[in-house]
Design an enzyme around this catalytic site. Sequence first.
Site, mmCIF file in Angstrom:
data_model
loop_
_atom_site.group_PDB
_atom_site.id
_atom_site.type_symbol
_atom_site.label_atom_id
_atom_site.label_comp_id
_atom_site.label_asym_id
_atom_site.label_seq_id
_atom_site.Cartn_x
_atom_site.Cartn_y
_atom_site.Cartn_z
ATOM 1 N N TYR A 51 0.840 -1.142 -0.025
ATOM 2 C CA TYR A 51 -0.062 -0.148 0.162
ATOM 3 C C TYR A 51 0.806 1.310 -0.084
ATOM 4 O O TYR A 51 0.665 2.122 -0.859
ATOM 5 C CB TYR A 51 -0.879 -0.016 1.294
ATOM 6 C CG TYR A 51 -1.771 1.274 1.740
ATOM 7 C CD1 TYR A 51 -2.847 1.478 0.639
ATOM 8 C CD2 TYR A 51 -1.162 1.914 2.402
ATOM 9 C CE1 TYR A 51 -3.366 2.723 0.941
ATOM 10 C CE2 TYR A 51 -2.000 3.333 2.734
ATOM 11 C CZ TYR A 51 -3.085 3.665 2.003
ATOM 12 O OH TYR A 51 -3.748 4.854 2.116
ATOM 13 N N ALA A 52 1.710 1.382 0.739
ATOM 14 C CA ALA A 52 2.794 2.369 0.994
ATOM 15 C C ALA A 52 3.694 2.914 -0.489
ATOM 16 O O ALA A 52 3.862 3.848 -0.779
ATOM 17 C CB ALA A 52 3.642 2.456 2.244
ATOM 18 N N ALA A 53 3.824 1.582 -1.063
ATOM 19 C CA ALA A 53 4.791 1.715 -2.104
ATOM 20 C C ALA A 53 3.877 2.478 -3.182
ATOM 21 O O ALA A 53 4.331 3.283 -4.055
ATOM 22 C CB ALA A 53 5.221 0.459 -2.683
ATOM 23 N N SER A 54 2.541 2.005 -3.204
ATOM 24 C CA SER A 54 1.674 2.624 -4.297
ATOM 25 C C SER A 54 1.593 3.929 -3.964
ATOM 26 O O SER A 54 1.241 4.855 -4.968
ATOM 27 C CB SER A 54 0.405 1.848 -4.358
ATOM 28 O OG SER A 54 -0.357 1.736 -3.114
ATOM 29 N N LYS A 55 1.365 4.110 -2.686
ATOM 30 C CA LYS A 55 0.942 5.756 -2.425
ATOM 31 C C LYS A 55 2.232 6.541 -2.634
ATOM 32 O O LYS A 55 1.990 7.888 -2.861
ATOM 33 C CB LYS A 55 0.456 5.679 -0.990
ATOM 34 C CG LYS A 55 -1.055 5.209 -0.856
ATOM 35 C CD LYS A 55 -1.888 5.939 -1.879
ATOM 36 C CE LYS A 55 -3.326 5.635 -1.255
ATOM 37 N NZ LYS A 55 -4.431 6.521 -2.195
ATOM 38 N N THR A 107 -13.635 6.583 9.098
ATOM 39 C CA THR A 107 -14.824 6.073 8.278
ATOM 40 C C THR A 107 -15.316 4.790 9.169
ATOM 41 O O THR A 107 -14.660 4.279 9.978
ATOM 42 C CB THR A 107 -14.157 5.599 7.104
ATOM 43 O OG1 THR A 107 -13.231 4.489 7.185
ATOM 44 C CG2 THR A 107 -13.334 6.770 6.474
#
Length: 238
Positions: free
Chosen positions: A156-160, A191
């Site tokens: 997730y962090a790499a994509s962000k 959320t």
Amino acid sequence: DYPEVSSMTLPALHQHRVLVTGGLGALGRAVVATLAERGAQVVALDRAPAQAIDGARRVLGEVELGDPVAATLAVDAAVETLGGLDALVNIAGGFRWETLLEGSVDTWDAMYQVNVRTALAATRAALPHLLVPRSAAIVNVGALAANKAGMGMGAYAASKAGVARFTEALAEELKDRDVRVNAVLPSILDTPVNRIDMPLADTTRWVQPQDLAAVIAFLLSSDAQAITGACIPVAGRM
């Protein structure tokens, strides 16, 4: 006497024509409503089936944004509704917690597809409409994890992080063409899904969707005309 608080104290978006991707999620709904309250004309699109939401002139559902053809058709439909386009907000994305040892290499591809490719495809489709003789703006929603990942957040962090670098590169590409490109990097959003996933967390430290929406509205407004290429942390009290 102090002046009354009114719309003139807020970043004005009067008649701005804005497309919001991921518009049916918790943040998307907050952004659509906030932009509409400040005078914008808004079309929302999402992968989910279309449904009416507060503030949207039109909702386009079942759009596979990772597909450039589908993205172009959806953007063109939004532009037809709005009569043009002044701004794009890229919210569409997803999250997956998974350690490297117990997870799958495919997760890394999936996170790229849902977080980076959707922003790329939507932006490429929107640029011909944004590159007109009028100031325009793009805001991408990244994540604070792009700066430092926690355990299980590698994919997730790499994509962000990819969203952040995309933002910076595009800002450089467009800075002399009157299109500003910025990103917001939120921490945990308050959320319903996050409350279910983290029932013991102190939610008072999280970021309210409407507060992040206000930052996005500011970046779209003329008040932010001197800002481009910025990746702005919106961390709450994390």
